[in-house]
Structures are given as C-alpha cells and as structure tokens.
Design an enzyme around this catalytic site. Structure first.
Site, mmCIF file in Angstrom:
data_model
loop_
_atom_site.group_PDB
_atom_site.id
_atom_site.type_symbol
_atom_site.label_atom_id
_atom_site.label_comp_id
_atom_site.label_asym_id
_atom_site.label_seq_id
_atom_site.Cartn_x
_atom_site.Cartn_y
_atom_site.Cartn_z
ATOM 1 N N HIS A 28 0.818 -1.222 0.000
ATOM 2 C CA HIS A 28 0.000 0.000 0.000
ATOM 3 C C HIS A 28 0.844 1.261 0.000
ATOM 4 C CE1 HIS A 28 0.101 -0.710 4.524
ATOM 5 N NE2 HIS A 28 0.533 0.531 4.422
ATOM 6 N N SER A 44 4.465 1.473 8.167
ATOM 7 C CA SER A 44 4.155 0.536 7.099
ATOM 8 C C SER A 44 5.379 0.333 6.224
ATOM 9 C CB SER A 44 3.015 1.075 6.225
ATOM 10 O OG SER A 44 1.785 0.685 6.743
#
Lengths: 140, 316
Positions: free
Chosen positions: B138, B259
């Site tokens: 992502h 992330s």
C-alpha cells in the site's frame, strides 16, 4: 565501464521486461492448481474480495482560534472492521490532509498535538465511489 | 560487478532456451536440489509493475538461484559507521518504542524513509539487495482494482532528522503482488522497488527467510519511520503472538508511517536459514483493526513471495 558492460546494463532490463510481458500476453500465465490453493485458514481482509473500491478522506485541520494546524499527523480507525494501512499522513502547510487507500465504510479521524496540547476527533463515512470530507477543529 | 554480469548471463540463457515460457506451463514440483532449478510451488506470488509488466510465480522461480531458495543472506555492505554520540535510547510513557541513533549503524542504515513527491512523510522501506527495497504494497499502490500507483516517491536510506547520509534515490521499477493490486489482499501487501541508486553497497541489506513452520514465539524487531516522530527512526521489540500462512501478528508498538518496516531478528550462526545476521520474516503493514484488535501485523514472507522478490533482486 566497458562498452559491452554498458550495453548489457541497458539492454538486460528491456529484454527481461519484453519477455515477461510476452509470456503474459501469450496466454501462458499459470492458474494455481487446486492443490496449490492457500489453506482456508488464511485470513483475508474484509475488503480483499472482488472489485474493492479504494477511496480517500480529505479535510482541513485547524485550532479552535482558527489557526491552521500544519505538519500534524492524522490517524484513522475503521469503525466497520476495515483494515487501515499504517501510512504516515500529515497535514500540509495549508492545514489540509488526504488519507488515501481506504475501503468504504465508517471511520474515526483523530488528530492530537503536543504544542499546544490539543486534540480533535470526528467521524465520517467513505462512500463506495467517492471521497469523504472530514474537517477537524483541535481543542485543548 | 561480476554478480551483475552473471545474472545478466543467466537471463540471456533463460531467454534463449525459452525456459520462462516452459516453466509457466510446467506443473508444480515441491523440491529443488542444489545446482538445479526445478519449479517450486507457483502459488500466489505473481507480480505486476507500475508500467504493466508482469512476472508470474512460475517465471519467478526460474530466476532464483539454488542458494536463494530458502531466502537471502544479510550483508553489512561496505559502509563505515560514522562517529556519532552513543545511542540515546529513550522511552516515552508506556510506549515501548525507542529511537535508533545514530542511524548509520548496520542494519539500521538499511532502513529507508519513504517520502511522497511533495516531501510529505509516507512510509518505511528496507534494503534487501544493493538496489532493491521492500515496503508495504500500500506504500506503492493504494490497492484493489480501483487503486492507483504512487509516483515520484523519494527514498532516503538511514535518514535522520532531515539528513540523508546516503542520499535520495528514486524508483526505476516498482512492483507489487498481483493479489494486492487486484484485490487489496492484505496477505500480499508487499511492494518491491528497484532503485536508481545502489546505496545498498554502502548501507548493506537485510537477509530474508521463510519457513513453513509456525513463527509463534519468535522474537521480533520492527524498525522504521513513524509519522508521530517525523523523520527519525524508531524501533520496538516484541514476539510473534500468532502465525498464519501469509501473516503474522505481534505486539510491537507501531504507528502510521511504519508501514513497510522490516519485521526481523538477528539470526544465530547456527540458524538453518539466513544464519548469522539480521533477517526479515515479514513486512509490517497494519496496526490494530479488523485483522486483529489486539496485535499489529505484517505480511509474512513465504516461499512463493520470496521467489518473486528474489527474482526482482536478481534482475540487473
């Protein structure tokens, strides 16, 4: 760098890309055999089903006195069980933010600052085919 | 440079023999013996790039050397540790993260701050070769059929407080697993970026390994660039609380911006795979949420995923 080596560096990626693309377009892409299917125990994200839509929440963050809150982190939490990616999303110099890659559903949007100490939270609903707006006013 | 030459030669051999196409059609075979490259299980490991190029799991297997089947070894690179003040570890409240400083020690210098083209904070990545990094899927593509690729991302190895001791790199090839790009499958939320620089020669890189056995109880470190501590590197300790085939769950504290961080441990010299170095077992992707209300989690490295990752590493 020798001419041959230079040529190699230039051509190799192109050749690989061309062949890989060729393989795909020639219909040789394999389909995983039934025996190769991941076990059913594997948990998939609720949004990992067919044709998911990804949208964004955008908004303006200000302090109660109207000043723009710049370079502050904006956190979102899925209220309908959506898995939220752990991206860093901060407001820009204009106090605005954009939270990308979100599945449809309800979200809580939070901002907390330390100098001055203030925080704000709001809720919004990301539609299946659009962008939600969530402005936040920070209060001490 | 000999490595590059040999890899290029290997590609040339593959192309000439048509082995890529043949491999794509061949049936799965479970084992590869030393010195040969028998197709392994071509499951779910296919990749797609931001330019539309594709790499199937079966093709990937053909680009993996026999000595890379279990993963890749760690390398400290050729970088030298810059003389800086001793580690000023700090703990904030109940937060068990601590700041990594200086960031120029190995393996922490192999962690990469990822910024958007605007300069805004975005994610973390980490080197797995001299010019290849892993991050969350992502962080390169918003996920799903309606998703889009991020463009113009900037990669700053070992960035610390606004400094970039190893410069700023950009992508010359951005890949993500097809399962992420097509259906936002969190189990395949991994991105691979081939950089326009070889800073990994200086920073070194993490090793990787996969194992089919449970990772429960395995010690975990998660180190990266959290958005609430802008542009500084932080790490936390934990252990795997639950392992699934394609995902692991752990209690390491993380926040947005982490992330793409490596979920890793120092492996002992007697470890079966990826011995004697910092080695990655998963890529951090999600905080608390639907995947788990009690633990953070990451996309686990598996045999098929690593085949595809190594295939990209091996491309010149």
């Amino acid at each position: 760098m020798s001419a041959a080596r230079h040529l190699n560096r230039v051509l190799a990626p192109l050749a690989v890309g061309a062949v890989l693309a060729g393989c795909a377009s020639s219909g040789s892409t394999p389909v995983a055999s039934p025996t190769a299917t991941p076990p059913a125990a594997v948990t998939q994200a609720p949004d990992g089903t067919s044709a998911p839509t990804r949208a964004a929440i955008t908004g303006l963050v200000t302090f109660a006195d109207g000043r723009l809150a710049t370079n502050v982190m904006v956190s979102v939490t899925g209220l309908d069980g959506q898995a939220v990616p752990e991206l860093a999303v901060l407001t820009g110099p204009d106090g605005r933010y954009s939270w990308p890659g979100l599945a449809p559903g309800r979200y809580a949007v939070r901002v907390a600052t330390t100098e001055p100490r203030a925080n704000g939270v709001t809720q919004t609903i990301v539609p299946a085919d659009g962008t939600a707006t969530a402005d936040i006013t920070l209060r001490s | 440079m000999s490595r590059t030459t040999s890899r290029s030669g290997r590609f040339a051999t593959l192309l000439a023999s048509g082995v890529l196409a043949a491999a794509a059609l061949s049936a799965a075979s479970p084992q590869a013996s030393a010195g040969t490259l028998t197709p392994l299980v071509p499951v779910g490991g296919s990749l797609v790039s931001s330019t539309g190029a594709t790499l199937t799991a079966a093709q990937a297997v053909q680009l993996v050397r026999a000595d890379q089947l279990a993963g890749t070894p760690a390398s400290a690179g050729r970088g030298t540790t810059t003389a800086q003040p001793a580690d000023t570890t700090s703990i904030i409240g109940t937060d068990n993260r601590f700041r990594v400083t200086p960031t120029t020690t190995y393996p922490y210098r192999a962690n990469i701050l990822i910024e958007r083209s605007s300069g805004a904070l975005h994610c973390t990545g980490f080197f797995v070769s001299r010019d290849t990094l892993l991050t969350a899927g992502h962080c390169v593509h918003t996920g799903g059929s309606a998703g889009t690729w991020y463009s113009g991302l900037r990669f700053k190895p070992a960035s610390d407080g606004g400094t970039s001791p190893y410069g700023t790199c950009t992508s010359r090839g951005t890949w993500a697993f097809t399962n992420w790009v097509n259906s936002a499958d969190s189990n395949y939320d991994i991105g691979i970026v081939k950089l326009n620089c070889a800073a990994g020669d200086s920073t070194g890189w993490y090793g990787t390994w996969w194992q089919s056995a449970s990772l429960d109880g395995t010690f975990t470190r998660v180190s990266g660039y959290p958005g609430d501590k802008p542009k500084t590197q932080w790490m936390s300790y934990g252990s795997v609380a639950a392992s699934q085939a394609d995902r692991i769950f752990y209690a390491n504290d993380t926040v947005g911006g982490m992330s793409g961080s490596p979920v890793w441990q120092f492996r002992s010299s007697t470890a079966s795979y990826c011995a004697n170095g910092p080695c990655v077992m998963a890529v951090h992707t999600n905080g608390l949420g639907s995947l788990s209300s009690t633990h953070n989690s990451g996309a686990r490295l598996t045999q098929s995923k690593l085949n595809s990752i190594v295939a990209i590493i091996n491309t010149p």
